[in-house]
Structure formats: structure tokens, C-alpha cells
Scaffold this motif. Structure first.
Motif, short mmCIF file in Angstrom:
data_model
loop_
_atom_site.label_atom_id
_atom_site.label_comp_id
_atom_site.label_asym_id
_atom_site.label_seq_id
_atom_site.Cartn_x
_atom_site.Cartn_y
_atom_site.Cartn_z
N SER A 14 0.88 -1.24 0.18
CA SER A 14 -0.28 0.30 0.37
C SER A 14 0.95 1.33 0.46
CB SER A 14 -0.97 -0.21 1.44
OG SER A 14 -2.03 -1.02 1.05
N LEU A 15 1.65 1.12 0.93
CA LEU A 15 2.65 2.77 0.91
C LEU A 15 3.87 2.83 -0.60
CD1 LEU A 15 3.93 4.24 2.89
CD2 LEU A 15 5.73 2.55 2.96
N LEU A 16 3.94 1.69 -1.10
CA LEU A 16 4.30 1.60 -2.58
C LEU A 16 3.50 2.02 -3.50
CD1 LEU A 16 7.21 -1.56 -2.85
CD2 LEU A 16 7.12 1.20 -3.02
N LEU A 17 2.45 1.89 -3.04
CA LEU A 17 1.21 2.58 -4.37
C LEU A 17 1.22 3.75 -3.94
CD1 LEU A 17 -1.24 -0.16 -4.11
CD2 LEU A 17 -0.11 -0.16 -6.30
N VAL A 18 1.17 4.16 -3.11
CA VAL A 18 1.10 6.09 -2.32
C VAL A 18 2.25 6.78 -3.13
CG1 VAL A 18 1.74 7.60 -0.44
CG2 VAL A 18 -0.19 5.63 -0.58
N THR A 29 11.33 13.98 -2.77
CA THR A 29 12.07 14.22 -2.94
C THR A 29 13.01 13.01 -2.27
OG1 THR A 29 12.08 15.79 -1.24
CG2 THR A 29 11.93 16.33 -3.47
N ILE A 30 14.33 12.95 -1.33
CA ILE A 30 15.11 12.40 -0.99
C ILE A 30 14.95 12.61 0.60
CG2 ILE A 30 16.96 13.95 -0.55
CD1 ILE A 30 18.39 11.05 -1.12
N ASP A 31 13.88 13.87 0.70
CA ASP A 31 13.68 13.23 2.38
C ASP A 31 12.40 13.09 2.80
OD1 ASP A 31 14.80 17.11 2.50
OD2 ASP A 31 15.54 15.56 2.47
N ASP A 32 11.69 12.73 1.88
CA ASP A 32 10.64 11.72 2.49
C ASP A 32 11.02 10.61 3.27
OD1 ASP A 32 11.06 10.26 0.32
OD2 ASP A 32 8.94 11.12 -1.47
N THR A 33 12.10 9.93 2.86
CA THR A 33 11.98 9.25 3.10
C THR A 33 12.56 8.28 5.13
OG1 THR A 33 14.50 9.35 3.09
CG2 THR A 33 12.83 8.19 1.78
N ARG A 34 12.58 10.27 5.67
CA ARG A 34 12.82 9.38 6.93
C ARG A 34 11.17 10.13 7.45
NH1 ARG A 34 12.72 14.64 9.58
NH2 ARG A 34 12.63 16.18 8.61
N LEU A 35 10.28 10.63 6.43
CA LEU A 35 9.16 10.15 7.21
C LEU A 35 8.56 8.75 6.83
CD1 LEU A 35 7.28 13.50 5.73
CD2 LEU A 35 8.41 12.80 7.95
N THR A 36 7.69 8.43 8.28
CA THR A 36 6.18 6.64 7.74
C THR A 36 5.90 7.12 7.19
OG1 THR A 36 5.62 7.25 9.84
CG2 THR A 36 7.70 6.18 10.42
N ALA A 37 4.79 6.42 6.68
CA ALA A 37 3.10 6.78 6.14
C ALA A 37 2.42 7.45 6.70
CB ALA A 37 2.65 5.25 5.41
N THR A 38 2.20 7.31 8.51
CA THR A 38 1.05 7.76 8.81
C THR A 38 1.07 9.30 9.45
OG1 THR A 38 1.30 5.63 10.25
CG2 THR A 38 0.39 8.26 11.48
N GLN A 39 3.10 9.27 9.09
CA GLN A 39 3.51 11.21 8.69
C GLN A 39 3.47 11.46 7.96
OE1 GLN A 39 7.28 9.57 9.54
NE2 GLN A 39 7.74 10.23 12.29
N ILE A 40 3.82 11.05 6.91
CA ILE A 40 2.87 11.48 5.44
C ILE A 40 1.16 12.18 5.57
CG2 ILE A 40 2.76 11.24 2.88
CD1 ILE A 40 5.86 9.36 3.40
N LEU A 41 0.96 10.91 5.40
CA LEU A 41 -0.54 11.11 5.82
C LEU A 41 -0.84 12.06 6.35
CD1 LEU A 41 -3.46 10.72 5.66
CD2 LEU A 41 -3.50 9.41 7.11
N GLY A 42 -0.27 12.53 7.51
CA GLY A 42 -0.45 13.74 8.83
C GLY A 42 0.25 15.04 7.99
N ARG A 43 0.87 15.13 7.73
CA ARG A 43 2.01 16.32 6.25
C ARG A 43 0.83 16.34 5.39
NH1 ARG A 43 4.22 15.74 1.30
NH2 ARG A 43 4.98 17.83 0.54
N PRO A 146 -5.63 5.91 -0.95
CA PRO A 146 -3.74 5.89 -0.75
C PRO A 146 -3.20 6.00 0.18
CG PRO A 146 -4.92 6.24 -3.07
CD PRO A 146 -5.89 7.21 -1.81
N LEU A 147 -3.27 7.08 0.82
CA LEU A 147 -2.75 7.80 2.22
C LEU A 147 -3.15 6.61 2.96
CD1 LEU A 147 -2.36 11.12 1.47
CD2 LEU A 147 -0.32 9.44 1.66
N PHE A 148 -4.56 6.74 3.38
CA PHE A 148 -5.05 6.31 4.55
C PHE A 148 -4.59 4.76 4.71
CE2 PHE A 148 -7.28 9.78 5.35
CZ PHE A 148 -7.76 9.37 7.00
N LYS A 149 -4.83 3.95 3.68
CA LYS A 149 -4.91 2.59 3.21
C LYS A 149 -2.88 2.24 3.12
CE LYS A 149 -5.27 -1.29 0.77
NZ LYS A 149 -5.54 -2.58 -1.35
N ALA A 150 -1.99 3.00 3.07
CA ALA A 150 -0.49 2.98 3.64
C ALA A 150 -0.21 3.35 4.93
CB ALA A 150 -0.01 4.05 2.65
#
Length: 379
Positions: A14-18, A29-43, A146-150
Motif C-alpha cells: 500500500s505504501l508503495l502504491l502511495v 524528494t529524497i527527504d520523504d524517506t524519513r517520514l513514516t506512512a502515517t506521518q506522510i498522511l499527517g503532512r 491510498p494514504l489511509f491504506k498505507a
């Protein structure tokens, strides 16, 4: 969340799909690798105008990363343009707090603290309801499903999940890597001579600042359990000869209904303090030096206007605030020390940039390339 070993591959898929979706790929960008899927959704949620009833603000409007995670309003108007009573505290290092609100002692988790502005009706900070929140997010399935699923293993959108994602994102807004901390850690060159003089004054018995501003965030009292204090900013004398704070904002007393709590507010962190003005619980200090002047005087005297009075006479004023003398040189040294508490500017980190286009473009801010169209203003 109840995730088992068997569900982990599905979560990763699911995360890969997002991460490969067109909306997300535009931001990657390369910086997003430090965020978890839940933090990405929160952003996304943190920056989305959908989270306000009228569509005229997001969480980031009041807590802007380029403004020290606060704003430059003394008091932010609510969604209807009505004045509020409190200055917006910075979100920096909120994850390290045990009490989150300036006058509300009963919200002790980030999720609880986020609930208040999101659903508050008095004032209507965001003005949302559970139904409206869920409807809005469900009406943007290409973005949020997709964000909630990831994040949670399925695309079901719930208020609890929204609060979880927002709290996980707010937890990323953390930095105590200051010159002051480097000095404490043994780097004697981290502070210049003027800043070291300011630190000596800050911790001196004469000024006694450290009595209330200690700990890693400089927001902990040394010898008391309470985090709420009256610092003598107001002393409005009523007909009975009793000194009070303005009736529209009494601080802790608003919740306890106890006169001895009148004018008490939470001790603020001093980390990054020079970048978070205006200062004071109600934003009534427009210069950090004026805050020092009030402490030096043992309280603030206001000679005109509806709040005319002598804060030095308020019976609840903390007894440690007895005033002190401060030369111009010493005042400048203290202000220099405060600058050593500055953190780096996070606004250029990908993790803290707005994925949405501005609803009202500002010349001082630049949208990300291929930003997502913002949720429109609601009539």
C-alpha cells in the motif's frame, strides 16, 4: 493497530502504491524517506484547508514552519473573522510536553490537544464536526484513500485515524539542537562572550529566570509541580478593590473557576523564542525586550485603555517575580543569549513543505512544483 506479520507485506504494498501515485510522485524528494506512512498522511492533513469548515485555513496557517511554527498575529481571528483571546503557541517540540494548552490543563496527549482547535466552536478555530470532516476527506478519494491504506492497512477514513496521523506528523516538529545545547554539551565556543554573559544573568539569583525556565525546553519550574503561573501582566482593579486579569481571558481560572488561578498560564518553552513573536499569552508584547522590561519591573503597568492597571499588585503574581535592575548592556546580553536558543529553519525540509497550492498566492511564499489544487473557500 493490531498489525500482524501477515499484514506487513500488504502495508508495504500500500505504501508503495502511495509513493508511486501521480499526486505523491509530484512531491517526492529524497527527504520523504524519513517520514513514516502515517506521518506522510499527517503532512497532507496538516496543510489541507478541508479541515476548516469554511475552507479558509489549514493547521499550517496558524502554525507556519517559516514563522517558528506559529504566526505573526497577536491573536488569530477565528474562521468567521471574530477576535480570539490567545496568542498561538509554537508547535515546536510539542511532542516533549506533558500539558499542551496555555490555560487548559486537562489535555494531556497530542491527540486530545489537536481535537480542541479542530472541533472547537467557542471560538471556531477550525469549526469542524465529525460528519463534515469525514465527508470532506471521503470526497477526495484519489488523494486520501491510498494514504489511509498505507498508514492503517485499509482505506477506511475515521476521526481517530485523522487525529493519529496529525499527532504523528506534529511529533516530527522537534528540534533542540541549539548553540545553547552545544555549549551545555561541552563546546565552549558555541556561545560568544555576550551570549555567555546573558546565560550567566539568566541563571543568576538576581534575575532568577531559571527558577521557572529550566529543563531541556526551558519551560520547567525548579521547585514547584505546577506549570501555570501569573506573571503580573495585568492588574485591573475592580470596584471591590480586587485586582484581576481581563474578564475575557482569565487563564487557568476559566477552567477551575478558582479566583487563585486568575491570570495563570502555562510556562512557555524558550527554545526558538526570538522567532516566535509576538509574545505573551495574548500576544501583547511586540518586542522581546518589552518582556524583559515587565519582569524587571516585577509586573506590567498599563496606564491607558480598558486594561489599565498595575500587574505588580495582582495577588496571584508569582512571588519569585520581585523585579530587578538591568543595564542596557545586560539587557542586550540576555537578548543575545536568547538568540543562542534558535533552532534551524525547518521550512525548507520537504517533510514540512505544503503539498497544496496556496489558496491566496503570496509573493513571499513559493508553491512546490506540481502542487495540488487547494480545497476552495466555502460559502
Amino acid at each position: 493497530m493490531g498489525v500482524t506479520f501477515h499484514t506487513v507485506p500488504m502495508l508495504l504494498l500500500s505504501l508503495l502504491l502511495v509513493l508511486s501515485s501521480p499526486l505523491y510522485a509530484a512531491q517526492k524528494t529524497i527527504d520523504d524517506t524519513r517520514l513514516t506512512a502515517t506521518q506522510i498522511l499527517g503532512r497532507y492533513l496538516f496543510n489541507d484547508n478541508r479541515l476548516s469548515k469554511t475552507g479558509n485555513r489549514s493547521c499550517a496557517l496558524c502554525h507556519a514552519p517559516d514563522l517558528g511554527w506559529t504566526n505573526r498575529f497577536a491573536k488569530v481571528p477565528d474562521i468567521n473573522g471574530n477576535p480570539t483571546t490567545l496568542n498561538t503557541p509554537s508547535l515546536l517540540n510539542s511532542v516533549m510536553l506533558t500539558t499542551f494548552m496555555q490555560r487548559q490543563p486537562y489535555l494531556t496527549t497530542l491527540e486530545d490537544a489537536i481535537t480542541l482547535p479542530l472541533f472547537s466552536l467557542h471560538p471556531s478555530e477550525m469549526g469542524m464536526t465529525d460528519t463534515l470532516l469525514l465527508t470532506r476527506l471521503q470526497q477526495a478519494p484519489a488523494l486520501y484513500q491510498p494514504l489511509f491504506k498505507a498508514s492503517f492497512g485499509d482505506s477506511r477514513i475515521t476521526t481517530t485515524r485523522v487525529l493519529t496521523a496529525l499527532s504523528h506528523y506534529v511529533a516530527t516538529i522537534s528540534d533542540t539542537n541549539t548553540a545553547y545545547q552545544a555549549f551545555l554539551d561541552g563546546d565552549n565556543t558555541a556561545l560568544n562572550d555576550q551570549q555567555q554573559q546573558g546565560l550567566a544573568l539568566f541563571t543568576s539569583q538576581r534575575l532568577n529566570c531559571f527558577q521557572c525556565h529550566s529543563g531541556s525546553l526551558l519551560n520547567q519550574p525548579l521547585s514547584h509541580s505546577s506549570l501555570y503561573y501569573n506573571t503580573g501582566l495585568y492588574g485591573i482593579k475592580n470596584k471591590a478593590g480586587i485586582y484581576n486579569y481581563p474578564s475575557q481571558e482569565m487563564g487557568l481560572r476559566h477552567f477551575t473557576q478558582q479566583p487563585f488561578d486568575d491570570g495563570k498560564f502555562r510556562i512557555p518553552s524558550l527554545i526558538n523564542v526570538t522567532n516566535t513573536g509576538p509574545w505573551g499569552h495574548d500576544g501583547s508584547f511586540h518586542h522581546l525586550g518589552a518582556v524583559l522590561d515587565s519582569y524587571a519591573a516585577g509586573g506590567r503597568v498599563i496606564t491607558i485603555g480598558p486594561n489599565k492597571g498595575d500587574g505588580r499588585q495582582h495577588p496571584n503574581k508569582d512571588p519569585h517575580l520581585q523585579g530587578f535592575t538591568l543595564t542596557t548592556t545586560e539587557k542586550q546580553a540576555l537578548l543575545a543569549f536568547f538568540s543562542s536558543l534558535n533552532t534551524r529553519d525547518m521550512s525548507h525540509d520537504f517533510a514540512h513543505q505544503n503539498p497544496f497550492c496556496q489558496i491566496v498566492p503570496l509573493k513571499t511564499k513559493q508553491d512546490l512544483p506540481n502542487c495540488i489544487a487547494p480545497f476552495p473557500l466555502q460559502k
